[in-house]
Design a protein around this motif. Structure first.
Motif, PDB file in Angstrom:
ATOM      1  N   PRO A  19      13.569  -1.144   5.947  1.00  0.00           N
ATOM      2  CA  PRO A  19      12.784  -2.099   6.037  1.00  0.00           C
ATOM      3  C   PRO A  19      11.232  -1.677   6.041  1.00  0.00           C
ATOM      4  O   PRO A  19      10.260  -2.362   5.714  1.00  0.00           O
ATOM      5  CB  PRO A  19      12.998  -2.787   7.344  1.00  0.00           C
ATOM      6  N   HIS A  20      10.985  -0.528   6.320  1.00  0.00           N
ATOM      7  CA  HIS A  20       9.391  -0.170   6.396  1.00  0.00           C
ATOM      8  C   HIS A  20       8.783   0.566   5.267  1.00  0.00           C
ATOM      9  O   HIS A  20       7.987   1.038   5.239  1.00  0.00           O
ATOM     10  CB  HIS A  20       9.262   0.676   7.608  1.00  0.00           C
ATOM     11  N   THR A  21       9.758   0.489   4.058  1.00  0.00           N
ATOM     12  CA  THR A  21       9.630   1.298   2.690  1.00  0.00           C
ATOM     13  C   THR A  21       7.972   0.797   2.204  1.00  0.00           C
ATOM     14  O   THR A  21       7.297   1.700   1.870  1.00  0.00           O
ATOM     15  CB  THR A  21      10.390   0.962   1.620  1.00  0.00           C
ATOM     16  N   LYS A  22       7.556  -0.412   2.545  1.00  0.00           N
ATOM     17  CA  LYS A  22       6.338  -0.733   1.721  1.00  0.00           C
ATOM     18  C   LYS A  22       5.187  -0.222   2.586  1.00  0.00           C
ATOM     19  O   LYS A  22       3.981  -0.487   2.113  1.00  0.00           O
ATOM     20  CB  LYS A  22       6.377  -2.309   1.921  1.00  0.00           C
ATOM     21  N   TYR A  23       5.414   0.157   3.771  1.00  0.00           N
ATOM     22  CA  TYR A  23       4.359   1.136   4.386  1.00  0.00           C
ATOM     23  C   TYR A  23       4.259   2.597   4.169  1.00  0.00           C
ATOM     24  O   TYR A  23       3.255   3.237   4.898  1.00  0.00           O
ATOM     25  CB  TYR A  23       4.450   0.512   5.849  1.00  0.00           C
ATOM     26  N   ALA A  24       5.054   3.024   3.461  1.00  0.00           N
ATOM     27  CA  ALA A  24       4.960   4.646   3.323  1.00  0.00           C
ATOM     28  C   ALA A  24       4.026   5.152   2.933  1.00  0.00           C
ATOM     29  O   ALA A  24       3.228   6.131   3.329  1.00  0.00           O
ATOM     30  CB  ALA A  24       6.423   4.823   2.508  1.00  0.00           C
ATOM     31  N   ILE A  25       3.549   4.436   1.610  1.00  0.00           N
ATOM     32  CA  ILE A  25       2.189   4.941   0.842  1.00  0.00           C
ATOM     33  C   ILE A  25       1.016   5.103   2.023  1.00  0.00           C
ATOM     34  O   ILE A  25       0.252   5.725   2.019  1.00  0.00           O
ATOM     35  CB  ILE A  25       1.916   3.977  -0.406  1.00  0.00           C
ATOM     36  N   ALA A  26       0.934   3.834   2.478  1.00  0.00           N
ATOM     37  CA  ALA A  26      -0.492   3.585   3.599  1.00  0.00           C
ATOM     38  C   ALA A  26      -0.115   4.571   4.625  1.00  0.00           C
ATOM     39  O   ALA A  26      -1.268   5.430   4.835  1.00  0.00           O
ATOM     40  CB  ALA A  26      -0.363   2.495   4.235  1.00  0.00           C
ATOM     41  N   THR A  27       0.942   4.851   5.089  1.00  0.00           N
ATOM     42  CA  THR A  27       1.246   5.938   6.109  1.00  0.00           C
ATOM     43  C   THR A  27       0.865   7.325   5.492  1.00  0.00           C
ATOM     44  O   THR A  27       0.155   8.208   6.180  1.00  0.00           O
ATOM     45  CB  THR A  27       2.702   6.071   6.688  1.00  0.00           C
ATOM     46  N   TYR A  28       1.492   7.667   4.366  1.00  0.00           N
ATOM     47  CA  TYR A  28       1.355   9.119   3.741  1.00  0.00           C
ATOM     48  C   TYR A  28      -0.257   9.268   3.411  1.00  0.00           C
ATOM     49  O   TYR A  28      -0.474  10.595   3.772  1.00  0.00           O
ATOM     50  CB  TYR A  28       2.219   9.148   2.471  1.00  0.00           C
ATOM     51  N   TYR A  29      -0.865   8.304   2.753  1.00  0.00           N
ATOM     52  CA  TYR A  29      -2.277   8.563   2.531  1.00  0.00           C
ATOM     53  C   TYR A  29      -3.272   8.696   3.688  1.00  0.00           C
ATOM     54  O   TYR A  29      -4.390   8.468   3.552  1.00  0.00           O
ATOM     55  CB  TYR A  29      -2.575   7.836   1.359  1.00  0.00           C
ATOM     56  N   ILE A  30      -2.843   8.286   4.902  1.00  0.00           N
ATOM     57  CA  ILE A  30      -3.700   8.578   6.132  1.00  0.00           C
ATOM     58  C   ILE A  30      -2.985  10.025   6.699  1.00  0.00           C
ATOM     59  O   ILE A  30      -3.946  10.774   6.790  1.00  0.00           O
ATOM     60  CB  ILE A  30      -3.493   7.591   6.961  1.00  0.00           C
ATOM     61  N   LEU A  31      -1.681  10.238   6.954  1.00  0.00           N
ATOM     62  CA  LEU A  31      -1.358  11.331   7.469  1.00  0.00           C
ATOM     63  C   LEU A  31      -1.852  12.546   6.736  1.00  0.00           C
ATOM     64  O   LEU A  31      -2.306  13.693   7.136  1.00  0.00           O
ATOM     65  CB  LEU A  31       0.129  11.467   7.801  1.00  0.00           C
TER      66      LEU A  31
END
Lengths: 101, 483
Positions: B299-311
């Motif tokens: 379910p959290h797939t759509k947040y992966a890019i935003a998470t990745y491109y902060i961390l």
């Protein structure tokens, strides 16, 4: 999230990067777009969720913080990497700007 | 040897004396010199040193010594991994002159087993990119269509295998950097799980996500290479102490009765219809082999890019602070010490590296730390939890590796967010630290399409096993570009 050119100049200064005027403008718009996209993270309810800084949370293999001697050949190769040297010593600009030679 | 041979075939030929290591090195040297000017997949050519290594291998074999299954095999290394005595640039000018005194652990293990380094491969600077257009040594062309990108960041490593310029390549994958170029170039590439292969000597990008893994012509070849590089390393405290299985025997086990999860979040209406068709056809092949297909949710797939491109930029900005032109690399003149740092970094980094350093500097700074960095770390926990849940129900997860085929040069360079979204299907597995393989599964508009097979952390043998069985009944991995 809208950054200003002044924000970007401050960030660049902290990161030790020099930006031209046109770069300042371009990065202001690019960084604003990236951060605006990342703002979607704010909509996730993370109440009670622990942050993950490391995937296993384990660090079992720590070794003692001991000095390990290297051989002369390796030492010479490392010294050869210095961008500027006097004999075997690394040359750098003065660390304190008030220092006068 | 025929034009395209697998590692398993080269290994047998070398062992039986059908070819010598010197002949193997000559074969690939000639190909690099003839073909690579069209691709630009290598930054540093070490074919001359490789000749000397090959002579030593041949002499040992002639003396009756029993050598490993990779002895005499020429391979290439992404230039973001340190190699003793061979220039290692990270594809950034700040390290243009840097010659490491040590090998990264993965390279050390391969060289110790007799594999021969034939050159250092082009990539996005420090692994920052999805197209290999962020290299300060020029972009890498896709061997299937030189007007298209090879993918990033390990583009040179994928292109070199696709064009058969070396038997295999060693790359690095932080958020798709092995899988995406493997998909774009039609080769097999493995992102190992976090901690399976030592990161020692891999230039750090995001230390909590970085992994080292192979590119090759088949899943079986990848298994052979992984056997050599996997396992605990005292020089990397994050490597797992878990035992390393025998991959070649593991991948031969049947897949009948095993469960494949298909996450609905990856198969939305926005997915390219041809890519969807190729991936669904591939999944149907597994069904024929007796595997069970199960629809799942991450379910959290759509947040992966935003998470990745902060961390990742946060860790990038911290890791790259060490590059300042002082002790090694290229120093640019400044009026004082601070300006020496900034002049060296400004001249030595390309735009994308600067973007990431600045995003990271911003997100880690006072006032933004909790809203961006800590919140991204928490969402990462939820993404990892999605995978943990899924693997209680299924053995592997299958998705497209990339949402599209290799795009044309310049298509995304003016829009960083658009470029980042290329990583939508590869970054979740990276955040979760699990193992993921990309195997070729057909073509769209004449360009390769990749199937991503994700397995639990430290269970590389599962994606490899599914990949191996797929390659036994299909021939997508034996299609080669005309060059």
């Amino acid at each position: 999230m809208k950054l200003t050119t002044a924000d970007v100049m401050r960030i660049a200064q902290l990161a030790r990067l020099d930006l031209t005027e046109s770069e300042q403008e371009r990065y202001t718009s690019e960084l604003s777009a990236i951060l605006s996209y990342a703002e979607m993270l704010g909509e996730v309810d993370t109440t009670g969720v622990e942050p993950t800084s490391h995937i296993t949370g384990e660090l079992k293999n720590l070794r003692p913080d001991a000095v390990i001697q290297i051989d002369d050949e390796t030492r010479a190769k490392l010294i050869a990497q210095f961008p500027d040297a006097k004999a075997d010593l690394l040359t750098v600009a003065p660390v304190f700007s008030s220092y006068k030679q | 040897m025929k034009e395209f041979s697998t590692l398993a075939e080269w290994s047998d030929a070398l062992k039986s004396g059908v070819v010598s290591a010197v002949e193997a090195v000559n074969f690939f040297s000639q190909r690099i010199h003839a073909i690579d000017p069209k691709l630009n997949s290598f930054i540093t050519d070490s074919t001359v040193e490789a000749q000397e290594e090959a002579k030593k291998i041949d002499a040992r074999r002639a003396a009756g010594e029993v050598l490993s299954d990779i002895a005499g095999i020429p391979f290439g290394i992404k230039d973001a991994l340190d190699s003793a005595g061979i220039r290692s640039t990270g594809a950034a000018k700040i390290l243009d002159t840097f010659v490491p005194t040590f090998d990264s652990t993965a390279i050390n293990r391969l060289r110790s087993a007799g594999a021969i380094v034939i050159g250092k491969q082009n990539c996005d600077s420090f692994g920052h990119g999805a197209s290999n257009e962020n290299s300060m040594y020029g972009a890498v062309s896709n061997p299937w269509d030189v007007s298209r990108v090879s993918g990033g960041s390990s583009g040179g490593s994928a292109a070199a295998v696709a064009a058969n310029l070396n038997v295999f390549s060693i790359g690095e994958d932080t958020g798709g950097s092995i899988r995406a170029p493997a998909s774009f170039c039609g080769v097999t590439g493995l992102k190992t799980s976090y901690g399976r292969v030592s990161r020692f000597g891999a230039m750090p990008m995001a230390s909590s996500l970085d992994t080292v893994g192979p590119f090759a012509h088949s899943a079986e070849d990848v298994a052979i290479i992984l056997q050599h590089i996997a396992g605990h390393d005292p020089l990397d405290a994050t490597t797992a102490e878990a035992p390393v299985p025998n991959y070649r025997s593991e991948i031969s086990k049947p897949i009948s009765g095993m469960k494949i999860g298909v996450p609905r979040e990856y198969f939305t209406d926005e997915l390219d219809t041809t890519i969807r068709a190729r991936v669904e056809e591939a999944i149907a092949e597994f069904k024929k082999m007796g595997a069970e297909i199960v629809e799942i949710s991450l379910p959290h797939t759509k947040y992966a890019i935003a998470t990745y491109y902060i961390l990742v930029p946060c860790e990038d900005s911290s890791n790259l602070a060490r590059l300042d032109g002082i002790r090694y690399g290229t120093r640019a003149a400044g009026q004082d010490l601070v300006h020496t740092y900034s002049a060296s970094r400004t001249a030595g980094f390309p735009d994308e590296v600067k973007r990431r350093i600045m995003i990271g500097t911003f997100a880690l700074s006072h006032g933004n730390f909790d809203a961006f960095y800590v919140q991204a770390q928490k969402v990462r926990t939820l993404i990892k939890h999605d995978f943990d849940e899924a693997f209680t129900k299924v053995d592997v997860i299958m998705t497209p590796t990339t949402p599209e085929i290799a795009f044309k040069f310049g298509d995304k360079t003016t829009d960083p967010v658009k470029m980042y979204l290329s990583d939508a299907f590869v970054s979740p597995a990276s955040l979760a630290g699990v193992a993921a393989l990309s195997v070729p599964c057909g073509f769209a508009q004449g360009m390769p399409v990749g199937l991503q097979i994700i397995g639990p952390r430290l269970a590389e043998e599962l994606p490899l096993r599914f990949g191996h069985h797929f390659q036994k009944i299909t021939n997508w991995h034996t299609q080669h570009p005309a060059l």
